[in-house]
Design a protein around this motif. Structure first.
Motif, PDB file in Angstrom:
ATOM      1  N   MET A  46       0.833  -1.200   0.000  1.00  0.00           N
ATOM      2  CA  MET A  46       0.000   0.000   0.000  1.00  0.00           C
ATOM      3  C   MET A  46       0.870   1.255   0.000  1.00  0.00           C
ATOM      4  SD  MET A  46      -2.868  -1.305   2.716  1.00  0.00           S
ATOM      5  CE  MET A  46      -3.879   0.167   2.646  1.00  0.00           C
ATOM      6  N   ALA A  47       1.942   1.235   0.774  1.00  0.00           N
ATOM      7  CA  ALA A  47       2.856   2.380   0.808  1.00  0.00           C
ATOM      8  C   ALA A  47       3.511   2.584  -0.551  1.00  0.00           C
ATOM      9  CB  ALA A  47       3.916   2.163   1.892  1.00  0.00           C
ATOM     10  N   ARG A  48       3.880   1.460  -1.208  1.00  0.00           N
ATOM     11  CA  ARG A  48       4.511   1.561  -2.525  1.00  0.00           C
ATOM     12  C   ARG A  48       3.553   2.144  -3.541  1.00  0.00           C
ATOM     13  NH1 ARG A  48       5.131  -0.856  -7.366  1.00  0.00           N
ATOM     14  NH2 ARG A  48       3.465  -2.346  -6.975  1.00  0.00           N
ATOM     15  N   GLN A  49       2.303   1.652  -3.550  1.00  0.00           N
ATOM     16  CA  GLN A  49       1.330   2.128  -4.529  1.00  0.00           C
ATOM     17  C   GLN A  49       0.957   3.591  -4.310  1.00  0.00           C
ATOM     18  OE1 GLN A  49      -2.154  -0.285  -5.190  1.00  0.00           O
ATOM     19  NE2 GLN A  49      -1.027  -2.203  -5.074  1.00  0.00           N
ATOM     20  N   SER A  50       0.846   3.999  -3.057  1.00  0.00           N
ATOM     21  CA  SER A  50       0.389   5.362  -2.759  1.00  0.00           C
ATOM     22  C   SER A  50       1.509   6.375  -2.732  1.00  0.00           C
ATOM     23  CB  SER A  50      -0.330   5.381  -1.400  1.00  0.00           C
ATOM     24  OG  SER A  50       0.575   5.049  -0.353  1.00  0.00           O
ATOM     25  N   GLY A  51       2.776   5.891  -2.641  1.00  0.00           N
ATOM     26  CA  GLY A  51       3.894   6.816  -2.535  1.00  0.00           C
ATOM     27  C   GLY A  51       3.988   7.461  -1.159  1.00  0.00           C
ATOM     28  N   MET A  52       3.397   6.822  -0.131  1.00  0.00           N
ATOM     29  CA  MET A  52       3.395   7.351   1.224  1.00  0.00           C
ATOM     30  C   MET A  52       4.236   6.462   2.134  1.00  0.00           C
ATOM     31  SD  MET A  52      -0.697   8.148   1.486  1.00  0.00           S
ATOM     32  CE  MET A  52      -0.603   8.843   3.147  1.00  0.00           C
ATOM     33  N   GLU A  53       4.626   7.017   3.279  1.00  0.00           N
ATOM     34  CA  GLU A  53       5.314   6.217   4.279  1.00  0.00           C
ATOM     35  C   GLU A  53       4.308   5.271   4.941  1.00  0.00           C
ATOM     36  OE1 GLU A  53       8.474   6.192   4.689  1.00  0.00           O
ATOM     37  OE2 GLU A  53       8.871   7.879   3.355  1.00  0.00           O
ATOM     38  N   ARG A  54       4.799   4.121   5.413  1.00  0.00           N
ATOM     39  CA  ARG A  54       3.922   3.104   5.973  1.00  0.00           C
ATOM     40  C   ARG A  54       3.115   3.610   7.179  1.00  0.00           C
ATOM     41  NH1 ARG A  54       8.137  -0.377   4.180  1.00  0.00           N
ATOM     42  NH2 ARG A  54       9.345  -0.048   6.075  1.00  0.00           N
ATOM     43  N   HIS A  55       3.762   4.429   8.045  1.00  0.00           N
ATOM     44  CA  HIS A  55       3.041   4.879   9.234  1.00  0.00           C
ATOM     45  C   HIS A  55       1.904   5.838   8.875  1.00  0.00           C
ATOM     46  CE1 HIS A  55       6.085   8.083   8.760  1.00  0.00           C
ATOM     47  NE2 HIS A  55       5.227   8.865   9.381  1.00  0.00           N
ATOM     48  N   HIS A  56       2.066   6.579   7.738  1.00  0.00           N
ATOM     49  CA  HIS A  56       0.970   7.436   7.294  1.00  0.00           C
ATOM     50  C   HIS A  56      -0.199   6.593   6.760  1.00  0.00           C
ATOM     51  CE1 HIS A  56       3.966  10.957   6.701  1.00  0.00           C
ATOM     52  NE2 HIS A  56       3.345  11.057   7.863  1.00  0.00           N
ATOM     53  N   VAL A  57       0.135   5.522   6.041  1.00  0.00           N
ATOM     54  CA  VAL A  57      -0.915   4.626   5.540  1.00  0.00           C
ATOM     55  C   VAL A  57      -1.689   4.034   6.701  1.00  0.00           C
ATOM     56  CG1 VAL A  57      -1.366   2.468   4.314  1.00  0.00           C
ATOM     57  CG2 VAL A  57       0.295   4.094   3.390  1.00  0.00           C
ATOM     58  N   ARG A  58      -0.961   3.541   7.718  1.00  0.00           N
ATOM     59  CA  ARG A  58      -1.628   2.946   8.872  1.00  0.00           C
ATOM     60  C   ARG A  58      -2.551   3.948   9.556  1.00  0.00           C
ATOM     61  NH1 ARG A  58       3.632   0.837   9.919  1.00  0.00           N
ATOM     62  NH2 ARG A  58       3.787  -1.383   9.445  1.00  0.00           N
ATOM     63  N   ALA A  59      -2.112   5.214   9.637  1.00  0.00           N
ATOM     64  CA  ALA A  59      -2.927   6.239  10.295  1.00  0.00           C
ATOM     65  C   ALA A  59      -4.265   6.425   9.582  1.00  0.00           C
ATOM     66  CB  ALA A  59      -2.157   7.560  10.345  1.00  0.00           C
ATOM     67  N   PHE A  60      -4.249   6.438   8.249  1.00  0.00           N
ATOM     68  CA  PHE A  60      -5.498   6.586   7.493  1.00  0.00           C
ATOM     69  C   PHE A  60      -6.381   5.348   7.638  1.00  0.00           C
ATOM     70  CE2 PHE A  60      -3.316  10.040   5.171  1.00  0.00           C
ATOM     71  CZ  PHE A  60      -4.334  10.980   5.185  1.00  0.00           C
ATOM     72  N   LEU A  61      -5.770   4.171   7.660  1.00  0.00           N
ATOM     73  CA  LEU A  61      -6.554   2.939   7.822  1.00  0.00           C
ATOM     74  C   LEU A  61      -7.271   2.920   9.164  1.00  0.00           C
ATOM     75  CD1 LEU A  61      -4.058   0.282   6.382  1.00  0.00           C
ATOM     76  CD2 LEU A  61      -6.027   1.304   5.235  1.00  0.00           C
ATOM     77  N   ARG A  62      -6.582   3.408  10.215  1.00  0.00           N
ATOM     78  CA  ARG A  62      -7.224   3.469  11.536  1.00  0.00           C
ATOM     79  C   ARG A  62      -8.278   4.567  11.571  1.00  0.00           C
ATOM     80  NH1 ARG A  62      -1.670   3.501  13.435  1.00  0.00           N
ATOM     81  NH2 ARG A  62      -0.955   1.384  13.843  1.00  0.00           N
ATOM     82  N   LYS A  63      -7.979   5.683  10.943  1.00  0.00           N
ATOM     83  CA  LYS A  63      -8.906   6.820  10.957  1.00  0.00           C
ATOM     84  C   LYS A  63     -10.281   6.433  10.431  1.00  0.00           C
ATOM     85  CE  LYS A  63      -9.423  11.520   9.062  1.00  0.00           C
ATOM     86  NZ  LYS A  63      -8.776  12.581   8.252  1.00  0.00           N
ATOM     87  N   TYR A  64     -10.297   5.616   9.387  1.00  0.00           N
ATOM     88  CA  TYR A  64     -11.574   5.238   8.780  1.00  0.00           C
ATOM     89  C   TYR A  64     -11.984   3.802   9.135  1.00  0.00           C
ATOM     90  CZ  TYR A  64     -11.022   9.601   6.343  1.00  0.00           C
ATOM     91  OH  TYR A  64     -10.870  10.939   6.071  1.00  0.00           O
ATOM     92  N   ALA A  65     -11.354   3.263  10.202  1.00  0.00           N
ATOM     93  CA  ALA A  65     -11.710   1.945  10.731  1.00  0.00           C
ATOM     94  C   ALA A  65     -11.642   0.844   9.690  1.00  0.00           C
ATOM     95  CB  ALA A  65     -13.115   1.988  11.357  1.00  0.00           C
ATOM     96  N   ILE A  66     -10.752   1.019   8.709  1.00  0.00           N
ATOM     97  CA  ILE A  66     -10.523  -0.030   7.717  1.00  0.00           C
ATOM     98  C   ILE A  66      -9.773  -1.179   8.381  1.00  0.00           C
ATOM     99  CG2 ILE A  66      -9.467  -0.577   5.483  1.00  0.00           C
ATOM    100  CD1 ILE A  66      -9.856   2.440   4.808  1.00  0.00           C
ATOM    101  N   VAL A  67      -8.850  -0.813   9.277  1.00  0.00           N
ATOM    102  CA  VAL A  67      -8.239  -1.780  10.183  1.00  0.00           C
ATOM    103  C   VAL A  67      -8.317  -1.171  11.572  1.00  0.00           C
ATOM    104  CG1 VAL A  67      -6.670  -2.705   8.447  1.00  0.00           C
ATOM    105  CG2 VAL A  67      -5.906  -0.844   9.904  1.00  0.00           C
ATOM    106  N   THR A  68      -8.214  -1.973  12.596  1.00  0.00           N
ATOM    107  CA  THR A  68      -8.346  -1.468  13.957  1.00  0.00           C
ATOM    108  C   THR A  68      -7.076  -1.603  14.762  1.00  0.00           C
ATOM    109  OG1 THR A  68      -9.221  -3.631  14.657  1.00  0.00           O
ATOM    110  CG2 THR A  68     -10.820  -1.926  14.036  1.00  0.00           C
ATOM    111  N   LYS A  69      -6.049  -2.246  14.177  1.00  0.00           N
ATOM    112  CA  LYS A  69      -4.800  -2.440  14.917  1.00  0.00           C
ATOM    113  C   LYS A  69      -3.711  -1.556  14.322  1.00  0.00           C
ATOM    114  CE  LYS A  69      -5.763  -7.207  16.293  1.00  0.00           C
ATOM    115  NZ  LYS A  69      -5.268  -8.615  16.265  1.00  0.00           N
TER     116      LYS A  69
END
Length: 433
Positions: free
Chosen positions: A410-433
């Motif tokens: 996901m980080a590779r496809q989006s061009g973002m750092e992994r911790h930023h990707v995780r933050a968005f996933l948690r923000k929208y409850a796509i993942v909870t961990k």
């Protein structure tokens, strides 16, 4: 035949000899492999590059430590239009732009393999790819995320004499550091905990064919000399083995990192850089080739089996997304076109679904009537916040699905750092961990 109109010029060296400056870069630096190699501790490994531009000679500092001076001015990137002194470390050169412009043939084809484009820059790339595909030259493909670097690599492979042999992809950005050597070179049974059987590495799997090293700039530094040796000697030794296996592999690589800076800062070996960068292909972002949009839409509609939809989708996109800079490049365009092609028969749905799901990126809000008074300003703010949230939720939901939950991918496809990707996933409850 399409052309670039350039001036270019010559570089006069301290000893009086000259080097022509054309559309391909002239690199000055301390590293072996630089066009002009300087034994000067004040010069970085890859210090600066010169190339022809429409108005003269483009000078670009490559992240050097001590800077590049044109006259008395330190430059990052600029166009030299008149004879000028160039200072690199303790060496002085003279840049002499040509008096007149000239035409540079950039090829006539608007396609190569899975690539398409009518702009002079893309035609130039296609003409280079056509010439190098059947050679054994290694190629480094540069560009932002989503510009089609893997498509370039696959197209080179398909156009080569190795086309019926393996095309093996290694994503260097997602290799666990403790398994990197094993994944590249293979291992013997019992070589380490969990090595329950003898396995080939990617280099051996690509024997006779092509190895594509995606995100090469992420390769661990301690592994780089081992890879260099394997490529230079065309042989590998598995982890835990005492003998070498011969291989016959052509290497293509890609990165979104600036390897010039990585080399100068000691994070990437200059000898490996020049080994994999016998030819450098720099893919332009979509915002710099918007003239290719109609052809790209046509090709993308064909890819999803809806070729007839291009006649509706192309003009709609050009109107609705006018001024949008497509930060996700061709990959983002592909996602939009796949949706638009499916809805092309229903203009109302096309308008509603894409304008909403793209988070207002079509410029709908920017073309709204000016607000008058605090109430309307607040309404705009709320509308903008809701629209951006809708886009983010939709984008990361789709990203999570396409990468099957793999954060590195996901980080590779989006061009973002992994911790930023995780933050968005948690923000929208796509993942909870």
């Amino acid at each position: 035949m399409a052309h670039w109109i350039v001036r270019g010029g010559i570089l006069r060296k301290p000893d009086g000899t000259t080097i022509p400056i054309d559309v391909d870069p002239v690199i000055i630096g301390r590293a072996a492999g630089a066009t002009v190699q300087l034994a000067d501790p004040e010069v970085s490994g890859l210090h600066c590059e010169l190339r022809a531009a429409s108005d003269g000679v483009m000078v670009k500092d490559l992240g050097s430590t001590n800077g590049t001076l044109v006259g008395s001015m330190r430059v990052g990137e600029g166009i030299v239009t008149a004879p000028s002194d160039l200072r690199v470390g303790n060496s002085s050169f003279e840049i002499i732009p040509n008096a007149d412009r000239r035409k540079v043939d950039v090829g006539f084809s608007d396609r190569f393999g899975g690539l398409a484009g009518t702009s002079p820059r893309m035609r130039r790339i296609f003409s280079v790819l056509e010439r190098i595909a059947k050679t054994e030259l290694s190629v480094l493909i540069l560009g932002e995320t989503g510009t089609g670097k893997e498509v370039v690599a696959k197209s080179i492979h398909d156009g080569s004499d190795r086309h019926d042999k393996p095309f093996i992809v290694v994503d260097c950005g997602s290799i666990p550091p403790n398994l990197a050597e094993s994944l590249l070179f293979g291992h013997e049974k019992g070589a380490f905990t969990g090595a329950s059987e003898r396995r080939k590495g990617a280099l051996s799997e690509a024997d006779g064919g092509t190895l594509f090293l995606d995100e090469l700039g992420e390769l661990p530094l301690d592994l780089q000399p081992k890879l260099l040796r394997a490529l230079a000697e065309q042989q590998v030794r598995r982890v835990g083995a005492s003998t070498f296996d011969k291989i016959d592999v052509r290497v293509l690589a890609a990165t979104r990192r600036d390897l010039n800076i990585e080399v100068n800062q000691g994070r990437f070996r200059s000898d490996l850089f020049f080994r994999v960068a016998q030819v450098i292909i720099e893919m332009p972002p979509l915002r710099e080739r918007m003239g290719d949009l109609s052809l790209l839409v046509e090709k993308l509609c064909e890819r999803v089996g809806r070729g007839s939809s291009a006649a509706v989708v192309a003009p709609w996109l050009e109107k609705r997304f006018a001024g949008y800079d497509w930060p996700g490049n061709v990959r983002e365009l592909s996602n939009v076109v796949s949706v638009a092609a499916a809805l092309a028969h229903d203009p109302e749905a096309l308008e509603e679904v894409l304008t909403l799901s793209r988070g207002g990126l079509s410029g709908e809000l920017s073309r709204s009537e000016p607000a008058h008074g605090d109430a309307q300003a607040a309404s705009f703010t709320e509308a903008k916040r809701a629209t951006v949230a809708s886009f983010e939720r939709d984008y990361f939901t789709r990203l999570y699905e396409s990468a099957t939950g793999n954060i590195s991918e996901m980080a590779r496809q989006s061009g973002m750092e992994r911790h930023h990707v995780r933050a968005f996933l948690r923000k929208y409850a796509i993942v909870t961990k």
